[in-house]
Write a protein that holds these residues in place. Structure first.
Motif, mmCIF file in Angstrom:
data_model
loop_
_atom_site.group_PDB
_atom_site.id
_atom_site.type_symbol
_atom_site.label_atom_id
_atom_site.label_comp_id
_atom_site.label_asym_id
_atom_site.label_seq_id
_atom_site.Cartn_x
_atom_site.Cartn_y
_atom_site.Cartn_z
ATOM 1 N N HIS A 149 0.825 -1.199 0.000
ATOM 2 C CA HIS A 149 0.000 0.000 0.000
ATOM 3 C C HIS A 149 0.864 1.255 0.000
ATOM 4 C CE1 HIS A 149 -3.524 2.404 1.967
ATOM 5 N NE2 HIS A 149 -3.454 2.590 0.665
ATOM 6 N N THR A 150 1.889 1.275 0.833
ATOM 7 C CA THR A 150 2.801 2.421 0.885
ATOM 8 C C THR A 150 3.494 2.624 -0.452
ATOM 9 O OG1 THR A 150 3.192 2.080 3.244
ATOM 10 C CG2 THR A 150 4.827 3.377 2.054
ATOM 11 N N VAL A 151 3.953 1.543 -1.057
ATOM 12 C CA VAL A 151 4.655 1.638 -2.339
ATOM 13 C C VAL A 151 3.731 2.209 -3.414
ATOM 14 C CG1 VAL A 151 5.793 0.339 -4.175
ATOM 15 C CG2 VAL A 151 6.247 -0.228 -1.779
ATOM 16 N N THR A 159 10.657 8.702 -3.246
ATOM 17 C CA THR A 159 11.423 7.471 -3.026
ATOM 18 C C THR A 159 10.777 6.675 -1.905
ATOM 19 O OG1 THR A 159 13.498 8.469 -3.777
ATOM 20 C CG2 THR A 159 13.682 6.570 -2.314
ATOM 21 N N VAL A 160 10.814 5.351 -2.025
ATOM 22 C CA VAL A 160 10.258 4.484 -0.994
ATOM 23 C C VAL A 160 11.271 3.383 -0.676
ATOM 24 C CG1 VAL A 160 9.014 3.072 -2.696
ATOM 25 C CG2 VAL A 160 8.270 3.079 -0.306
ATOM 26 N N ASN A 161 11.467 3.111 0.612
ATOM 27 C CA ASN A 161 12.422 2.110 1.063
ATOM 28 C C ASN A 161 11.691 0.864 1.575
ATOM 29 O OD1 ASN A 161 14.210 4.173 0.582
ATOM 30 N ND2 ASN A 161 14.862 4.413 2.708
ATOM 31 N N GLN A 162 12.236 -0.292 1.237
ATOM 32 C CA GLN A 162 11.741 -1.556 1.783
ATOM 33 C C GLN A 162 12.940 -2.374 2.268
ATOM 34 O OE1 GLN A 162 8.196 -3.346 -0.593
ATOM 35 N NE2 GLN A 162 9.302 -2.087 -2.072
ATOM 36 N N TYR A 163 12.661 -3.272 3.222
ATOM 37 C CA TYR A 163 13.737 -4.016 3.854
ATOM 38 C C TYR A 163 13.425 -5.510 3.850
ATOM 39 C CZ TYR A 163 14.642 0.718 5.393
ATOM 40 O OH TYR A 163 14.860 2.066 5.399
ATOM 41 N N VAL A 332 15.921 -2.288 -0.331
ATOM 42 C CA VAL A 332 15.535 -1.935 -1.702
ATOM 43 C C VAL A 332 14.981 -0.516 -1.678
ATOM 44 C CG1 VAL A 332 14.061 -2.482 -3.669
ATOM 45 C CG2 VAL A 332 15.010 -4.333 -2.278
ATOM 46 N N ILE A 333 15.674 0.388 -2.343
ATOM 47 C CA ILE A 333 15.277 1.783 -2.422
ATOM 48 C C ILE A 333 14.788 2.047 -3.834
ATOM 49 C CG2 ILE A 333 16.020 4.179 -2.134
ATOM 50 C CD1 ILE A 333 18.391 3.015 -0.439
ATOM 51 N N GLN A 334 13.509 2.379 -3.976
ATOM 52 C CA GLN A 334 12.932 2.605 -5.293
ATOM 53 C C GLN A 334 12.552 4.084 -5.446
ATOM 54 O OE1 GLN A 334 10.576 -1.033 -6.876
ATOM 55 N NE2 GLN A 334 10.108 -0.946 -4.696
#
Length: 337
Positions: A149-151, A159-163, A332-334
């Protein structure tokens, strides 16, 4: 230039089955997921193909394509969210009206990745490889899965970060449901062929190897034109997941991709955890990764959160990304630019 959809608050989610529909005895899974979405403030629209399944597909190709075309062109629909994947989505591609598709999100994985990759390559519209709808039917969602949802609410220029997840699911236990749907019991560890920390940068493309490999040599798998027309020949990071292939079949598929030019200007390849990867005559999955690293001279990262061994990160086809792996953990930084 990549065009990024945006998921507004109170979005309308359209559920269609461009691959497999749902047999009657499993309809409750979809109903639970729909209820969960509506409880979170979404509006849902359900297509007729969702409730039918015969001969390995929800409906004949023309019917599936017509329903999907209508949903793609409906300005009130913000997200198309299949219940799950399947086997024969590739049959509908020739009937899709790619030239009439406005930017809107499509989210899913497995056979759905054929649609995701083809749409991004043909139109430059970003698509989302992540959770299936039925996997969101639980009372709660783990931190990795819930990032979808955040992405999808990330705006152009942001920019959005995921781990990497803390734990992953070793096997499905449908007879033992949990509030999270998954049983996350095994410690996650992202790995690579080379030692030490790794950072790769590029535009993301990928999906389920079993099915997207069949786009090679077709108008729906033209990587060279995509690179020229939409990303100014920027480097690519490929992400793959293997559903059913043995190690030798996976190796053949990757070599074919290399011969077809899919790995030109590729700066790194990511592989998800897999329930398959069966070794053939002691040729195991690590051998496949090592051979690929030698072939291409690029970083190979594996056992990431992607595909049929949940949970999974939401990867955006077309997005600029920086992937960092250190001490078994991944970031992962998109960037939506």
């Amino acid at each position: 230039m990549i065009r990024y959809p945006y998921l507004p608050d109170g979005a309308t989610i359209s559920i269609t089955a461009p691959s497999s529909g749902v047999r009657k005895e499993l309809e409750e899974l979809v109903k639970q997921a729909v209820d969960r979405m509506e409880s979170k403030g979404f509006r849902t629209v359900i297509g007729e193909t969702v409730w039918t399944q015969e001969k390995a597909k929800s409906a004949p190709a023309l019917i599936r394509a017509e329903e999907l075309n209508n949903m793609l062109q409906d300005e009130e629909i913000d997200l198309i969210f299949p219940p799950w994947g399947g086997e024969l989505l590739i049959e509908i591609l020739e009937y899709l009206e790619f030239e009439n598709v406005p930017p809107k999100w499509i989210l899913g994985y497995s056979d759905t990745s054929v649609l995701l990759l083809a749409l991004t390559l043909k139109t430059g519209i970003a698509t989302a490889h992540g959770t299936n709808l039925v996997d969101l039917r639980g009372e709660q969602s783990d931190p990795t899965t819930s990032m979808w949802h955040t992405v999808l609410q990330t705006k152009h220029g942001e920019t959005v970060n995921q781990y990497s997840s803390e734990n992953y699911q070793k096997k499905w236990q449908h007879d033992n449901p949990t509030p999270w749907v998954f049983h996350l019991t095994e410690r996650t560890k992202w790995k690579s062929i080379s030692d030490g920390p790794i950072t790769v940068k590029g535009r993301l493309l990928g999906g389920c190897v079993d099915v997207i490999r069949h786009l090679i040599g077709t108008p729906y798998g033209d990587i060279a034109t995509f690179r020229k027309d939409f990303i100014n020949n920027e480097p690519i990071i490929w992400y793959f997941e293997n559903c059913d292939l043995s190690t030798t079949d996976l190796r053949r598929s990757l070599v074919q991709m290399k011969y077809a030019g899919w790995f030109e200007n590729c700066y790194g390849i990511l592989f998800g955890r897999s329930p398959a990867n069966q070794p053939v005559e002691n040729y195991n999955i690590e051998d496949v990764y090592e051979d690929l690293a030698q072939d291409l001279g690029i970083p190979i990262i594996y056992d990431i959160d992607c595909g049929h061994v949940p949970p999974q990160i939401t990867f955006i086809n077309g997005a600029s990304a920086e992937v960092i792996v250190e001490d078994g953990q991944g970031t992962v930084i998109q960037s939506f630019n």
